[in-house]
Structure formats: C-alpha cells, structure tokens
Design an enzyme around this catalytic site. Structure first.
Site, PDB file in Angstrom:
ATOM      1  CB  SER A 145      -1.076  -0.272   0.910  1.00  0.00           C
ATOM      2  OG  SER A 145      -1.518   1.288   0.940  1.00  0.00           O
ATOM      3  CE1 TYR A 160      -3.831  -2.140   4.918  1.00  0.00           C
ATOM      4  CE2 TYR A 160      -2.818  -0.213   4.613  1.00  0.00           C
ATOM      5  CZ  TYR A 160      -3.180  -1.236   3.758  1.00  0.00           C
ATOM      6  OH  TYR A 160      -3.760  -1.303   2.880  1.00  0.00           O
TER       7      TYR A 160
HETATM    8  N1  LIG Z   1      -8.571  -0.420  -1.702  1.00  0.00           N
HETATM    9  C1  LIG Z   1      -7.204   0.542  -1.061  1.00  0.00           C
HETATM   10  O1  LIG Z   1      -7.871   1.998  -1.073  1.00  0.00           O
HETATM   11  C2  LIG Z   1      -6.614  -0.435  -0.798  1.00  0.00           C
HETATM   12  C3  LIG Z   1      -5.294   0.709  -0.919  1.00  0.00           C
HETATM   13  C4  LIG Z   1      -3.953  -0.240  -0.906  1.00  0.00           C
HETATM   14  C5  LIG Z   1      -3.907  -1.336  -0.553  1.00  0.00           C
HETATM   15  N2  LIG Z   1      -4.729  -2.267  -0.863  1.00  0.00           N
HETATM   16  C6  LIG Z   1      -4.778  -3.128  -0.123  1.00  0.00           C
HETATM   17  O2  LIG Z   1      -5.233  -4.548  -1.484  1.00  0.00           O
HETATM   18  C7  LIG Z   1      -5.990  -5.265  -1.168  1.00  0.00           C
HETATM   19  C8  LIG Z   1      -7.167  -5.685  -1.316  1.00  0.00           C
HETATM   20  O3  LIG Z   1      -7.953  -5.154  -1.094  1.00  0.00           O
HETATM   21  P1  LIG Z   1      -9.285  -4.316  -1.775  1.00  0.00           P
HETATM   22  O4  LIG Z   1      -9.299  -3.597  -1.343  1.00  0.00           O
HETATM   23  O5  LIG Z   1      -9.498  -4.359  -2.886  1.00  0.00           O
HETATM   24  O6  LIG Z   1     -10.401  -4.629  -1.088  1.00  0.00           O
HETATM   25  P2  LIG Z   1     -11.523  -6.988  -0.723  1.00  0.00           P
HETATM   26  O7  LIG Z   1     -12.259  -6.518   0.351  1.00  0.00           O
HETATM   27  O8  LIG Z   1     -12.101  -6.460  -1.537  1.00  0.00           O
HETATM   28  O9  LIG Z   1     -10.446  -8.049  -0.975  1.00  0.00           O
HETATM   29  C9  LIG Z   1      -9.702  -8.356   0.339  1.00  0.00           C
HETATM   30  C10 LIG Z   1     -10.310  -9.762   0.259  1.00  0.00           C
HETATM   31  O10 LIG Z   1      -9.615 -10.788   1.665  1.00  0.00           O
HETATM   32  C11 LIG Z   1     -10.400 -11.917   1.939  1.00  0.00           C
HETATM   33  N3  LIG Z   1      -9.474 -12.598   3.253  1.00  0.00           N
HETATM   34  C12 LIG Z   1      -9.360 -11.479   4.192  1.00  0.00           C
HETATM   35  N4  LIG Z   1      -9.135 -12.283   4.806  1.00  0.00           N
HETATM   36  C13 LIG Z   1      -8.910 -13.324   4.556  1.00  0.00           C
HETATM   37  C14 LIG Z   1      -8.473 -14.458   5.439  1.00  0.00           C
HETATM   38  N5  LIG Z   1      -8.057 -14.872   6.531  1.00  0.00           N
HETATM   39  N6  LIG Z   1      -8.164 -15.414   4.339  1.00  0.00           N
HETATM   40  C15 LIG Z   1      -8.395 -15.543   3.132  1.00  0.00           C
HETATM   41  N7  LIG Z   1      -8.866 -13.991   2.977  1.00  0.00           N
HETATM   42  C16 LIG Z   1      -9.022 -13.431   3.111  1.00  0.00           C
HETATM   43  C17 LIG Z   1     -11.577 -10.655   2.151  1.00  0.00           C
HETATM   44  O11 LIG Z   1     -12.422 -11.745   1.841  1.00  0.00           O
HETATM   45  C18 LIG Z   1     -11.528 -10.113   0.683  1.00  0.00           C
HETATM   46  O12 LIG Z   1     -12.384 -10.867  -0.416  1.00  0.00           O
HETATM   47  C19 LIG Z   1      -5.733  -5.271   0.495  1.00  0.00           C
HETATM   48  O13 LIG Z   1      -4.780  -5.951   0.764  1.00  0.00           O
HETATM   49  C20 LIG Z   1      -5.885  -4.456   1.157  1.00  0.00           C
HETATM   50  O14 LIG Z   1      -4.699  -3.832   1.828  1.00  0.00           O
HETATM   51  C21 LIG Z   1      -6.242  -1.747  -0.827  1.00  0.00           C
END
Ligand SMILES: NC(=O)c1ccc[n+]([C@@H]2O[C@H](COP(=O)([O-])OP(=O)(O)OC[C@H]3O[C@@H](n4cnc5c(N)ncnc54)[C@H](O)[C@@H]3O)[C@@H](O)[C@H]2O)c1
Length: 249
Positions: A145, A160
C-alpha cells in the site's frame, strides 16, 4: 498487449466480490487466456465471483482458504495442483484494514492485522512455491500500500503500515531467493481506491492526488497482470507504485 498467459493457472487469493482488486485482476487474466482460481475465506463470495467469471466467458473455479492457516493454504495449493498439474501465478490480494491510532490499539488488533496481511502473504508463498518449483516457473504478485511508503495517516493504522512494509521486505527476500528457480516475486503498492475495503468517503482525496482522481481497480490490476506475465520474467523483488503520483519514493 497480449501476454503469454494461455492456459496458465492463476490463483487469486482474496477474491470474494466484484468491487476489489481481485476481480479486476481475475478478469484481465481471463481475457489473456488464464485458468482462474478464486480463493477466499468467504467461500460463498468466491463461488459467486467464479460464477460471474464463467459468465464472462473465462475458465474459473472457487476454493476456500484462510490465509492465516498453513494447513488451509497447503490444502488450496494441493487441490489446484492435483486438478491442473501446475500453479503458475499467485495474486496475493487477501487483506484487511483498520483505521486506528497507536495508543488505542490492542495487542489482539495488532496480531490479527499481522496474521492476515503479513503472515498470510508469507504462507501463500511458502505453500505455493514448492509446486512452482516442480514446473520451474512461477509468478507471484503481493499487495502492499502507499501507506507503507509514506507512513499512512489516512486509513490504515500503524499495524497495517507495519504489515504492508513487511510485505515489501518479503517480496525482496523471496524475489531474490527463488529467481533462479524461474519464480519471480513482485508487489504493487496502490493508493486509495473505493473497493469497499473501507467504509469511507474517498471524494475529498482526489484533489490531493496529482492525477486528480483516486485509483480504480483496473489501474492496479493492469500493473499486477504485467508483473505476473511471462514477459516480465527479468523483474523481481520490486514494488510498483500505483498511486497517480501521490508518492514517488
Ligand atoms: N482499497 C484500497 O484503497 C487499497 C489500497 C492499498 C492497498 N490495498 C490492499 O489491496 C488488497 C485488496 O483489497 P481490496 O481493496 O480489493 O479489498 P477486498 O475486501 O475486496 O479484498 C480483500 C479480500 O481478502 C479476503 N480475506 C480477508 N481475510 C482473509 C483470510 N484470513 N483468508 C482469506 N481471505 C481473506 C476478504 O474476504 C476479501 O475478499 C488488500 O491487501 C488491501 O490491503 C487496498
């Protein structure tokens, strides 16, 4: 551009809804001819996404996984390898976030964040790599991130940021350790994107981003699909910023 993804088997770990990075990435991989495995702790969500991907015209199945549980991860990799005879690509997307300050944080909240975002990322790689070694080929892309680069302060708390900083370090370590096995490990560090991960109003943020907007999932997916391509085989251990110019370090 068409990359050499035809019949490559790709596991998208953390794929249970159509709003996040995982579905956008799966769709782009599907367009390139890859076979898709949507894996998530939310089994029902992963099944629904796999069904949508099949309706989109791609080959897709769903499997359950809890990334914090090594046995669950081993079971996922074994199941995929026994079904397809190969694991070519891991998209390590699973993660959680929590907005909290240091002095309010419990050890329980810290441990959960590290378990899912850092240990989970490690265990996915540890359990997938032996199968990639069998075929002398593998591409892994992890999710960090922008917060890990700039110290955060917007969404994710210090746990985080620590976990995502660890993911960047792990990417470097494993990227170096396994490159001679034909396996590359890279990472993307997205800026904010309204995926539903956080219940927040993102609108005011756009003005502070040089590109004038927050990210959309396809911005991140495009970088991931490039890094996981056969053609990107000389790139390993890097973290690519996908943040519209918000942070360039
Ligand atoms: N959305 C943002 O602004 C952003 C920015 C930077 C980084 N990220 C990172 O991107 C990644 C995806 O995030 P997203 O925004 O697409 O959200 P998202 O919630 O759609 O994706 C996260 C997924 O992880 C799954 N998950 C959570 N705990 C789990 C576990 N113990 N075992 C298996 N699966 C599990 C959830 O069910 C979900 O489907 C994350 O790592 C997040 O930290 C997101």
């Amino acid at each position: 551009m068409k990359f050499s993804y035809q019949d490559r088997v790709a596991i998208i770990v953390g794929c249970s809804n159509t709003k996040g990075f995982a579905y956008a990435t799966a769709k782009m991989l599907g367009e390139q001819g890859a076979v898709l495995v949507a894996a998530d702790i939310n089994e029902e969500g992963a099944r629904a996404v796999a069904e949508i991907l099949r309706q989109d015209g791609y080959q897709a199945i769903a499997l359950p996984v809890d990334v914090t549980d090594e046995a669950s991860q081993e079971n996922l990799m074994k199941t995929v390898y026994e079904k397809y005879g190969r694991i070519d690509v891991i998209m390590n997307v699973a993660g959680i976030s929590q907005s909290i300050r240091t002095l309010e944080m419990t050890t329980k909240a810290w441990d959960r964040m590290i378990a899912i975002n850092l240990t989970g990322t490690f265990l996915t790689m540890k359990t997938a790599i032996p199968y990639m070694q069998k075929n002398g080929y593998g591409r892994i892309v992890n999710l960090a991130s922008v917060s890990a680069k700039n110290g955060g302060g917007v969404f994710g708390g210090p746990h985080y940021i620590a976990a995502k900083s660890g993911v960047i370090g792990l990417t470097r370590a494993l990227g170096k350790e396994f490159v001679r096995d034909g396996i590359t490990v890279n990472c993307v560090a997205p800026g904010p994107c309204n995926t539903g991960l956080l219940d927040t109003d993102f609108t005011p943020m756009a003005a502070g981003i040089p590109a004038g907007r927050i990210a959309v999932p396809d911005d991140v997916a495009a970088a991931m699909v490039f890094l996981a391509s056969e053609e990107a085989g000389y790139i390993t251990g890097v973290t690519v910023n996908v943040n519209g110019g918000a942070y360039m370090g």
